[in-house]
Design a protein around this motif. Structure first.
Motif, short mmCIF file in Angstrom:
data_model
loop_
_atom_site.label_atom_id
_atom_site.label_comp_id
_atom_site.label_asym_id
_atom_site.label_seq_id
_atom_site.Cartn_x
_atom_site.Cartn_y
_atom_site.Cartn_z
N ALA A 1 33.65 39.27 40.95
CA ALA A 1 34.26 40.58 40.73
C ALA A 1 33.32 41.68 41.20
O ALA A 1 32.11 41.50 41.26
N SER A 2 33.91 42.81 41.53
CA SER A 2 33.16 44.00 41.91
C SER A 2 33.64 45.15 41.05
O SER A 2 34.81 45.20 40.67
N ARG A 3 32.75 46.05 40.76
CA ARG A 3 33.10 47.20 39.95
C ARG A 3 32.94 48.46 40.77
O ARG A 3 31.93 48.66 41.44
N PHE A 4 33.95 49.31 40.73
CA PHE A 4 33.91 50.60 41.42
C PHE A 4 34.37 51.65 40.43
O PHE A 4 35.53 51.63 39.99
N ARG A 5 33.46 52.50 40.04
CA ARG A 5 33.70 53.51 39.01
C ARG A 5 34.16 52.83 37.74
O ARG A 5 33.43 52.09 37.14
N HIS A 6 35.41 53.00 37.34
CA HIS A 6 35.89 52.40 36.09
C HIS A 6 36.86 51.24 36.33
O HIS A 6 37.59 50.85 35.44
N CYS A 7 36.83 50.70 37.53
CA CYS A 7 37.78 49.65 37.88
C CYS A 7 37.05 48.39 38.35
O CYS A 7 36.24 48.45 39.26
N THR A 8 37.34 47.28 37.71
CA THR A 8 36.77 46.00 38.12
C THR A 8 37.84 45.25 38.90
O THR A 8 38.99 45.15 38.48
N ARG A 9 37.45 44.75 40.07
CA ARG A 9 38.38 44.04 40.94
C ARG A 9 37.91 42.60 41.13
O ARG A 9 36.73 42.34 41.25
N VAL A 10 38.87 41.68 41.18
CA VAL A 10 38.60 40.26 41.35
C VAL A 10 39.12 39.85 42.73
O VAL A 10 40.16 40.34 43.18
N ILE A 11 38.43 38.95 43.39
CA ILE A 11 38.83 38.52 44.73
C ILE A 11 40.14 37.73 44.65
O ILE A 11 40.25 36.74 43.93
N ARG A 12 41.12 38.21 45.39
CA ARG A 12 42.48 37.64 45.35
C ARG A 12 42.49 36.16 45.74
O ARG A 12 43.18 35.35 45.11
N SER A 13 41.74 35.77 46.75
CA SER A 13 41.76 34.37 47.20
C SER A 13 41.28 33.42 46.11
O SER A 13 41.78 32.29 46.01
N GLN A 14 40.33 33.85 45.29
CA GLN A 14 39.87 33.00 44.20
C GLN A 14 40.96 32.83 43.15
O GLN A 14 41.17 31.74 42.63
N VAL A 15 41.65 33.92 42.86
CA VAL A 15 42.75 33.85 41.89
C VAL A 15 43.86 32.95 42.43
O VAL A 15 44.40 32.11 41.72
N MET A 16 44.17 33.10 43.71
CA MET A 16 45.22 32.28 44.32
C MET A 16 44.84 30.80 44.28
O MET A 16 45.71 29.94 44.11
N SER A 17 43.57 30.50 44.41
CA SER A 17 43.10 29.12 44.33
C SER A 17 43.44 28.52 42.96
O SER A 17 43.90 27.39 42.86
N TYR A 18 43.22 29.31 41.90
CA TYR A 18 43.57 28.85 40.55
C TYR A 18 45.08 28.73 40.39
O TYR A 18 45.57 27.77 39.80
N VAL A 19 45.82 29.68 40.95
CA VAL A 19 47.28 29.65 40.83
C VAL A 19 47.84 28.40 41.51
O VAL A 19 48.77 27.77 41.00
N LYS A 20 47.26 28.01 42.64
CA LYS A 20 47.73 26.84 43.38
C LYS A 20 47.33 25.53 42.73
O LYS A 20 47.67 24.47 43.20
N GLY A 21 46.56 25.61 41.66
CA GLY A 21 46.21 24.40 40.94
C GLY A 21 44.84 23.86 41.24
O GLY A 21 44.48 22.78 40.79
N ASN A 22 44.04 24.60 41.98
CA ASN A 22 42.70 24.14 42.31
C ASN A 22 41.69 24.46 41.21
O ASN A 22 40.56 24.03 41.26
N GLY A 23 42.13 25.23 40.22
CA GLY A 23 41.24 25.62 39.15
C GLY A 23 41.67 24.97 37.84
O GLY A 23 42.49 24.07 37.82
N LYS A 24 41.10 25.44 36.75
CA LYS A 24 41.36 24.83 35.45
C LYS A 24 42.06 25.78 34.50
O LYS A 24 42.07 25.55 33.31
N VAL A 25 42.61 26.87 35.01
CA VAL A 25 43.19 27.88 34.14
C VAL A 25 44.69 27.94 34.35
O VAL A 25 45.18 27.81 35.44
#
Length: 69
Positions: A42-66
């Motif tokens: 994740a990266s933080r810019f001012r008051h907003c934390t952003r997560v890398i979309r490709s990592q989230v998509m990896s979990y959504v596709k079943g490559n993760g444990k969440v």
């Protein structure tokens, strides 16, 4: 995470914590834990934390444990 790490040109390739949680079908606190544990980058810019979309998509596709395991 600090302001210097955030790259505005990657904003379209990232998600807010709340958006990532919705995609993963978990509570935003779980996403914060995943960031703290190093499972998501994740990266933080001012008051907003952003997560890398490709990592989230990896979990959504079943490559993760969440969500949906």
């Amino acid at each position: 995470m600090n302001d210097e790490q955030f790259k505005p040109e990657l904003a379209d390739e990232s998600l807010r914590v709340k958006e990532a949680a919705a995609m993963l079908k978990v509570n935003p606190r779980t996403v914060w834990r995943m960031i703290a544990d190093g499972q998501l980058t994740a990266s933080r810019f001012r008051h907003c934390t952003r997560v890398i979309r490709s990592q989230v998509m990896s979990y959504v596709k079943g490559n993760g444990k969440v969500g949906g395991v």
